[in-house]
Design a protein around this motif. Sequence first.
Motif, PDB file in Angstrom:
ATOM      1  N   HIS A 143      -1.285 -12.797   9.643  1.00 54.93           N
ATOM      2  CA  HIS A 143      -0.079 -11.707   9.243  1.00 54.93           C
ATOM      3  C   HIS A 143       0.346 -12.535   7.772  1.00 54.93           C
ATOM      4  O   HIS A 143       0.967 -13.822   7.987  1.00 54.93           O
ATOM      5  CB  HIS A 143       0.817 -11.673  10.183  1.00 54.93           C
ATOM      6  CG  HIS A 143       2.171 -11.037   9.702  1.00 54.93           C
ATOM      7  ND1 HIS A 143       2.724 -10.064  10.750  1.00 54.93           N
ATOM      8  CD2 HIS A 143       2.912 -11.277   8.926  1.00 54.93           C
ATOM      9  CE1 HIS A 143       3.658  -9.477   9.977  1.00 54.93           C
ATOM     10  NE2 HIS A 143       3.925 -10.101   8.787  1.00 54.93           N
ATOM     11  N   LEU A 151       1.205  -8.731   2.512  1.00 54.13           N
ATOM     12  CA  LEU A 151      -0.141  -8.998   1.657  1.00 54.13           C
ATOM     13  C   LEU A 151      -1.428  -8.581   2.537  1.00 54.13           C
ATOM     14  O   LEU A 151      -2.155  -8.012   2.009  1.00 54.13           O
ATOM     15  CB  LEU A 151      -0.003 -10.315   1.213  1.00 54.13           C
ATOM     16  CG  LEU A 151      -1.469 -10.884   0.814  1.00 54.13           C
ATOM     17  CD1 LEU A 151      -1.677 -10.406  -0.633  1.00 54.13           C
ATOM     18  CD2 LEU A 151      -1.703 -12.352   0.665  1.00 54.13           C
ATOM     19  N   LEU A 152      -1.181  -8.866   3.960  1.00 47.39           N
ATOM     20  CA  LEU A 152      -2.480  -8.740   4.774  1.00 47.39           C
ATOM     21  C   LEU A 152      -2.002  -8.690   6.292  1.00 47.39           C
ATOM     22  O   LEU A 152      -1.226  -9.384   6.636  1.00 47.39           O
ATOM     23  CB  LEU A 152      -3.461  -9.929   4.446  1.00 47.39           C
ATOM     24  CG  LEU A 152      -4.589  -9.880   5.373  1.00 47.39           C
ATOM     25  CD1 LEU A 152      -5.516  -8.621   5.005  1.00 47.39           C
ATOM     26  CD2 LEU A 152      -5.471 -11.162   5.114  1.00 47.39           C
ATOM     27  N   ARG A 153      -2.689  -7.798   7.046  1.00 49.25           N
ATOM     28  CA  ARG A 153      -2.439  -7.706   8.395  1.00 49.25           C
ATOM     29  C   ARG A 153      -4.123  -7.808   8.838  1.00 49.25           C
ATOM     30  O   ARG A 153      -4.724  -6.554   8.587  1.00 49.25           O
ATOM     31  CB  ARG A 153      -1.700  -6.587   9.041  1.00 49.25           C
ATOM     32  CG  ARG A 153      -0.438  -6.515   8.376  1.00 49.25           C
ATOM     33  CD  ARG A 153       0.606  -7.619   8.839  1.00 49.25           C
ATOM     34  NE  ARG A 153       1.931  -7.336   8.415  1.00 49.25           N
ATOM     35  CZ  ARG A 153       2.570  -7.891   7.451  1.00 49.25           C
ATOM     36  NH1 ARG A 153       1.713  -8.643   6.464  1.00 49.25           N
ATOM     37  NH2 ARG A 153       3.811  -7.738   6.872  1.00 49.25           N
ATOM     38  N   HIS A 154      -4.444  -8.791   9.417  1.00 48.18           N
ATOM     39  CA  HIS A 154      -5.792  -8.788   9.800  1.00 48.18           C
ATOM     40  C   HIS A 154      -6.063  -9.303  11.263  1.00 48.18           C
ATOM     41  O   HIS A 154      -5.205 -10.310  11.667  1.00 48.18           O
ATOM     42  CB  HIS A 154      -6.469  -9.872   8.924  1.00 48.18           C
ATOM     43  CG  HIS A 154      -8.110 -10.042   9.080  1.00 48.18           C
ATOM     44  ND1 HIS A 154      -8.935  -8.923   8.944  1.00 48.18           N
ATOM     45  CD2 HIS A 154      -8.708 -11.098   9.321  1.00 48.18           C
ATOM     46  CE1 HIS A 154      -9.942  -9.656   9.098  1.00 48.18           C
ATOM     47  NE2 HIS A 154      -9.964 -10.743   9.442  1.00 48.18           N
ATOM     48  N   SER A 176     -13.312 -16.589   8.628  1.00 51.80           N
ATOM     49  CA  SER A 176     -12.385 -16.014   7.713  1.00 51.80           C
ATOM     50  C   SER A 176     -11.839 -16.685   6.668  1.00 51.80           C
ATOM     51  O   SER A 176     -11.449 -17.968   7.038  1.00 51.80           O
ATOM     52  CB  SER A 176     -11.401 -15.377   8.701  1.00 51.80           C
ATOM     53  OG  SER A 176     -11.962 -14.236   9.330  1.00 51.80           O
ATOM     54  N   LEU A 178      -8.776 -16.708   3.574  1.00 52.12           N
ATOM     55  CA  LEU A 178      -8.033 -16.012   2.682  1.00 52.12           C
ATOM     56  C   LEU A 178      -7.619 -17.085   1.649  1.00 52.12           C
ATOM     57  O   LEU A 178      -7.341 -18.227   1.697  1.00 52.12           O
ATOM     58  CB  LEU A 178      -6.458 -15.753   3.531  1.00 52.12           C
ATOM     59  CG  LEU A 178      -5.785 -15.231   2.684  1.00 52.12           C
ATOM     60  CD1 LEU A 178      -5.841 -13.828   2.149  1.00 52.12           C
ATOM     61  CD2 LEU A 178      -4.142 -15.184   3.579  1.00 52.12           C
ATOM     62  N   TYR A 180      -5.267 -17.081  -2.010  1.00 51.55           N
ATOM     63  CA  TYR A 180      -4.181 -16.391  -3.090  1.00 51.55           C
ATOM     64  C   TYR A 180      -3.556 -17.282  -3.925  1.00 51.55           C
ATOM     65  O   TYR A 180      -3.373 -18.463  -3.652  1.00 51.55           O
ATOM     66  CB  TYR A 180      -3.099 -15.764  -1.994  1.00 51.55           C
ATOM     67  CG  TYR A 180      -1.943 -14.901  -2.973  1.00 51.55           C
ATOM     68  CD1 TYR A 180      -2.062 -13.912  -3.263  1.00 51.55           C
ATOM     69  CD2 TYR A 180      -0.915 -15.719  -3.457  1.00 51.55           C
ATOM     70  CE1 TYR A 180      -1.062 -13.085  -3.867  1.00 51.55           C
ATOM     71  CE2 TYR A 180       0.084 -15.312  -4.253  1.00 51.55           C
ATOM     72  CZ  TYR A 180       0.019 -13.890  -4.520  1.00 51.55           C
ATOM     73  OH  TYR A 180       0.973 -13.092  -5.204  1.00 51.55           O
ATOM     74  N   LEU A 194      -7.583  -7.763  -2.383  1.00 47.90           N
ATOM     75  CA  LEU A 194      -6.318  -7.463  -1.799  1.00 47.90           C
ATOM     76  C   LEU A 194      -5.619  -6.787  -3.039  1.00 47.90           C
ATOM     77  O   LEU A 194      -5.348  -7.454  -3.881  1.00 47.90           O
ATOM     78  CB  LEU A 194      -5.743  -8.489  -1.182  1.00 47.90           C
ATOM     79  CG  LEU A 194      -6.292  -8.952   0.214  1.00 47.90           C
ATOM     80  CD1 LEU A 194      -5.550 -10.435   0.754  1.00 47.90           C
ATOM     81  CD2 LEU A 194      -6.709  -8.154   1.111  1.00 47.90           C
ATOM     82  N   LEU A 200      -9.461 -11.724   0.755  1.00 52.08           N
ATOM     83  CA  LEU A 200     -10.131 -12.164   2.130  1.00 52.08           C
ATOM     84  C   LEU A 200     -11.628 -11.956   2.303  1.00 52.08           C
ATOM     85  O   LEU A 200     -12.301 -11.098   2.068  1.00 52.08           O
ATOM     86  CB  LEU A 200      -9.424 -11.036   3.041  1.00 52.08           C
ATOM     87  CG  LEU A 200      -9.948 -11.501   4.582  1.00 52.08           C
ATOM     88  CD1 LEU A 200      -9.356 -12.692   5.262  1.00 52.08           C
ATOM     89  CD2 LEU A 200      -9.443 -10.111   5.644  1.00 52.08           C
ATOM     90  N   THR A 202     -14.849 -12.598   4.806  1.00 50.88           N
ATOM     91  CA  THR A 202     -15.325 -12.571   6.106  1.00 50.88           C
ATOM     92  C   THR A 202     -16.735 -12.650   6.405  1.00 50.88           C
ATOM     93  O   THR A 202     -17.546 -12.077   5.601  1.00 50.88           O
ATOM     94  CB  THR A 202     -14.774 -11.460   6.948  1.00 50.88           C
ATOM     95  OG1 THR A 202     -15.063 -10.183   6.230  1.00 50.88           O
ATOM     96  CG2 THR A 202     -13.224 -11.343   6.953  1.00 50.88           C
TER      97      THR A 202
END
Length: 212
Positions: A143, A151-154, A176, A178, A180, A194, A200, A202
Amino acid sequence: MRSDVLIVARPGRTPHIEGRGAIAGRRTQSDTVHLVSSAATPLGGDAISIRIIVESRARLSVRTVAATVALPGAATVESHATWTLEVAGELDLDPEPTIVAATARHHAATHLTLAANGAVRVRERIQIGRTGERQGFWSGSLHADVDGRPLLRHRVELGHGSYADDDIAAPRACVSELRYPHVATDAAGTTLELAGGGGLSTWQGDRLHSRP
């Protein structure tokens, strides 16, 4: 057992570290902290909480000295780990892989709050089972917010009982990463840029490579 670690990076100073339980932090360079386990953790029933604060104009790299092995406990197979990241400077978080052994079920959650000028790289590597083991389960959520905006919910599940579980070809490993505000050009797998900046990356497969 409950383990708590707090790491605070301030500009021009060595990182401040507090901890209790089975995990401790050790300064290995002026801006680098390695996490060290003093006892086997996480076992079923264990809860790990790691909070990292990086102030504006500060830089911090966080590593672990060895892989984390999640094992079932005597009373329960479930364990939990929570990472809380508050970043106004620059954070590079890249622990060694988490191995979910035997019938263990490990749940991980990362909550990232970035200031507008913050920069971050967060990589997570997971392997279900040691050699010949396929009964473990892992779930992980990420989160991330930047300057108060999402920004992201993964969220990912792996292993026995997961949504993708299959005896023939289900993945048992994932990576994974991330980044930024920049988008990775050298990360494993597929990179998704994003909308709020950064990207992101993966990857999933049967076994982690030595350098995925």
